[in-house]
Design a protein around this motif. Structure first.
Motif, PDB file in Angstrom:
ATOM      1  N   LEU A 266      32.064  43.768 -45.785  1.00  0.00           N
ATOM      2  CA  LEU A 266      33.782  43.318 -46.130  1.00  0.00           C
ATOM      3  C   LEU A 266      34.235  44.886 -46.383  1.00  0.00           C
ATOM      4  N   LEU A 267      33.495  45.873 -47.138  1.00  0.00           N
ATOM      5  CA  LEU A 267      34.040  47.090 -47.478  1.00  0.00           C
ATOM      6  C   LEU A 267      34.078  47.993 -46.497  1.00  0.00           C
ATOM      7  N   THR A 268      32.887  47.857 -45.371  1.00  0.00           N
ATOM      8  CA  THR A 268      32.921  48.598 -44.303  1.00  0.00           C
ATOM      9  C   THR A 268      34.127  48.265 -43.520  1.00  0.00           C
ATOM     10  N   GLY A 269      34.255  47.157 -43.115  1.00  0.00           N
ATOM     11  CA  GLY A 269      35.336  46.513 -42.409  1.00  0.00           C
ATOM     12  C   GLY A 269      36.708  47.057 -42.775  1.00  0.00           C
ATOM     13  N   LEU A 273      39.272  49.371 -40.554  1.00  0.00           N
ATOM     14  CA  LEU A 273      40.683  48.742 -40.499  1.00  0.00           C
ATOM     15  C   LEU A 273      41.807  50.036 -40.777  1.00  0.00           C
ATOM     16  N   LEU A 274      41.611  50.372 -41.958  1.00  0.00           N
ATOM     17  CA  LEU A 274      42.582  51.664 -42.593  1.00  0.00           C
ATOM     18  C   LEU A 274      42.329  52.800 -41.664  1.00  0.00           C
ATOM     19  N   ASP A 275      41.266  53.271 -41.527  1.00  0.00           N
ATOM     20  CA  ASP A 275      40.849  54.640 -40.682  1.00  0.00           C
ATOM     21  C   ASP A 275      41.641  54.483 -39.324  1.00  0.00           C
ATOM     22  N   ASN A 276      41.508  53.352 -38.711  1.00  0.00           N
ATOM     23  CA  ASN A 276      41.728  53.316 -37.256  1.00  0.00           C
ATOM     24  C   ASN A 276      43.404  52.502 -37.388  1.00  0.00           C
ATOM     25  N   ASP A 304      43.067  38.230 -43.069  1.00  0.00           N
ATOM     26  CA  ASP A 304      43.131  37.495 -41.707  1.00  0.00           C
ATOM     27  C   ASP A 304      42.595  38.678 -40.704  1.00  0.00           C
ATOM     28  N   LYS A 305      43.065  39.844 -40.978  1.00  0.00           N
ATOM     29  CA  LYS A 305      42.620  40.900 -40.240  1.00  0.00           C
ATOM     30  C   LYS A 305      41.283  41.240 -40.123  1.00  0.00           C
TER      31      LYS A 305
END
Length: 608
Positions: A266-269, A273-276, A304-305
């Motif tokens: 979850l943390l990696t995800g 999402l933030l970096d991209n 959701d994302k």
């Protein structure tokens, strides 16, 4: 015959290999003195903070440390989160005890009592805070771990738990993690273990004061709705220890821990999402807002994302409901709780745009351990609203993912959303600097653009003065009787109240100065106030307003670039770190206080 012998040899080889792996995952029970030897410096600092005679230290404090070490041995504090390596629980407990007594120095307990009462019972309340710090996570081995004890030459196996008392020195034990553990269940266990930790005299001492006993019991049982002063202090100290551990090098896990826990995925995800740019940040209508050291994530949009991203990656075991995702994140302290809930209702303001959103709260250091990769803070602010309001808003977040994300977005209270291109932030030269983790470094607390639809002045004064911080209330209550308020209580201006609080804190030595964790440092050029943390210490709810009003007093010196914030370099034993500070020149005369010698480890970088 040959086949039979081969099968027998193969089985014996497999058994030997298994035995070897088990042996490598076992630990030997050590004496308390062996376990505590690496922490002599921490214990010395705690003893100095406790401030009790040698005999009291031995009979009330040292015995608690000995009992704690004998119980927790090399057990970890978690499977995959903070202090997950061997000995993590011992290290975490000692760190929380140290931070607790550091924080207690600046807080007068019990609140609301006369100064003479506070003076009489201060040692009792200090002891209650100290023991609560060591007890707060002691239930984890009972609920979150399966510990197997091996005794005798034949390594007879038996289940062990701290409720049995310490294991005998010389025995061995193995650690497995309970896959069916219940979130926060460990918080209910510490009262069962008190008799293994505290001497009878210590427990009787705490029980002799009913107010202290109440706060102590709620603190060791993790009751956020009735935490009391002790619970608040221990909670802050726990957060400091966790943040320090997670912001360091890669967290070490035991061999028996799962390879890739869900919370790590979850943390990696989230980072991806933030970096991209899949979760836009720091603009009007964004999904994330970085306000100083806190990242606010619009709850339903983020969840959701995140779920969609992990499922599209082919990740197994991803919960299909938002409440299960939040439970997993809360279980591993990835989210900052709002009492017993994960969701916060916030008012977010950027220039003339304002909106109420349901958000998840995360420490920025968890998302960006490397400060050089952290985005600049938003040009605005986030204000959490009342927890009762958030309770009603939480229902929107737990809707099934098939429902429209738009339905979870609360009402807008400001102007229409402006085009994205007009709201991109640019990094300042200060924020671009590298900030190692050797010493705490804070984001600059420059003035923020005020909203156009500002409330009337009278309403602003009510907000600024009507919700004083705990520190302010303690200060006023303790010194109202003898007239030492020195303008803080009489003044309606938050900046003047801050100056009075600062002067009082320095005069009475209730805040650390020139230490690694201090918010105040003496420099040859003046008094350096670490910003914005010193203002958060003064008033956590309205710190930004207090800082702006203080700057209006013009007691500070601006940089050659006409900025309020200076950058200092702190030289540690192995690393260098940067601090953002507000500088008060000739503070001894300005505040009328005596100051220690300048801190040789701190150097002002910007000069004329």
């Amino acid at each position: 015959m040959i086949v039979s012998r081969f099968k027998k040899w193969l089985r014996s080889s497999e058994d030997a290999g298994t035995a070897g792996r088990v042996e490598r995952n076992r630990f030997k029970v050590r004496s308390a003195s062996e376990l505590l030897a690496p922490f002599e410096g921490e214990l010395a600092a705690i003893r100095a903070r406790a401030g009790v005679p040698a005999e009291h230290w031995r009979s009330l404090y040292q015995v608690v440390f000995d009992n704690y070490a004998a119980l927790v041995q090399h057990l970890p504090a978690s499977e995959s989160h903070h202090h997950a390596g061997a000995g993590g629980l011992l290290q975490h407990g000692i760190e929380v005890a140290r931070h607790t007594l550091d924080l207690k120095q600046g807080i007068i307990l019990p609140r609301g009592e006369a100064p003479e009462v506070q003076s009489r019972v201060q040692d009792l309340w200090t002891y209650a805070c100290f023991t609560a710090a060591l007890l707060h996570d002691l239930g984890k081995p009972v609920t979150d771990q399966h510990i197997t004890r091996y005794d005798g030459p034949h390594a007879r196996r038996s289940a062990w738990s701290p409720v049995h008392g310490p294991m005998p020195v010389g025995a061995t034990y193995g650690i497995e993690f309970n896959s069916k553990r219940v979130y926060r269940h460990h918080e209910r266990i510490p009262p069962l273990l008190v008799h293994h930790l505290l001497p009878t005299e210590g427990l009787q001492w705490i029980a002799s004061d009913q107010d202290a006993l109440h706060d102590w019991l709620t603190a060791i049982q993790g009751d956020p709705s009735d935490a009391g002063a002790i619970g608040e202090i221990v909670g802050q100290a726990d957060g400091l220890s966790v943040a320090r551990n997670l912001s360091g090098s890669k967290n070490v896990q035991l061999p028996t821990a799962k390879a890739k826990p869900l919370v790590e995925r979850l943390l990696t995800g989230l980072r991806y999402l933030l970096d991209n740019g899949n979760l836009p940040i720091n603009r009007r209508g964004a999904a994330a807002y970085l306000d100083d050291d806190t990242l606010w994530l619009v709850s339903k949009t983020t969840l959701d994302k995140l779920r969609t991203h992990l499922i599209e990656e082919g990740q197994p075991g991803i919960p299909t409901r938002n409440d299960r995702l939040m439970d997993e994140m809360q279980q591993h302290s990835l989210l900052v709780p709002n009492d017993d809930r994960a969701v916060w209702l916030c008012s977010i303001t950027i220039a003339d745009w304002q909106q109420q959103l349901t958000c998840l709260r995360v420490h920025a250091s968890q998302i960006w351990p490397d400060p050089t990769r952290r985005p600049t803070s938003m040009h605005g602010h986030v204000e959490p609203l009342g927890s009762e309001t958030a309770k009603g808003a939480a229902d929107q977040v737990t809707n099934r993912p098939s429902e429209s994300a738009q339905s979870a977005e609360p009402r807008s209270t400001g102007a229409a959303t402006a085009p994205e291109g007009n709201n991109q932030q640019t990094a300042s030269s200060i924020d671009d600097l590298t900030l190692p983790f050797d010493l705490p470094a804070d984001a600059a607390g420059e003035d923020e653009t005020a909203p156009v639809n500002t409330p009337p002045a009278k309403a602003q004064e009510s907000t600024a003065t009507g919700s004083e911080s705990t520190v302010q209330r303690e200060f006023a209550a303790a010194h109202k009787a003898d007239g030492q308020v020195a303008g803080m209580e009489a003044s309606e201006d938050a900046g003047e109240r801050f100056v009075a609080w600062l002067k009082h804190s320095i005069e009475n030595q209730t805040v650390p100065i020139n230490t690694a964790q201090a918010r105040i440092h003496v420099l040859p050029e003046g008094l350096a106030l670490v910003s914005p943390r010193i203002f958060r210490d003064f008033d956590s709810a309205n710190w930004s307003h207090a800082q702006k009003r203080f700057q209006k007093l013009k007691l500070h010196r601006k940089t050659p670039r006409d900025e309020n914030i200076w950058t200092c370099q702190a030289a540690g034993s192995r690393k260098r770190s940067l601090l953002k500070v507000i500088l008060i020149p000739d503070a001894a005369a300005t505040l009328g206080v005596n100051l220690p010698m300048p801190n040789a480890a701190i150097t002002l970088l910007q000069t004329e």
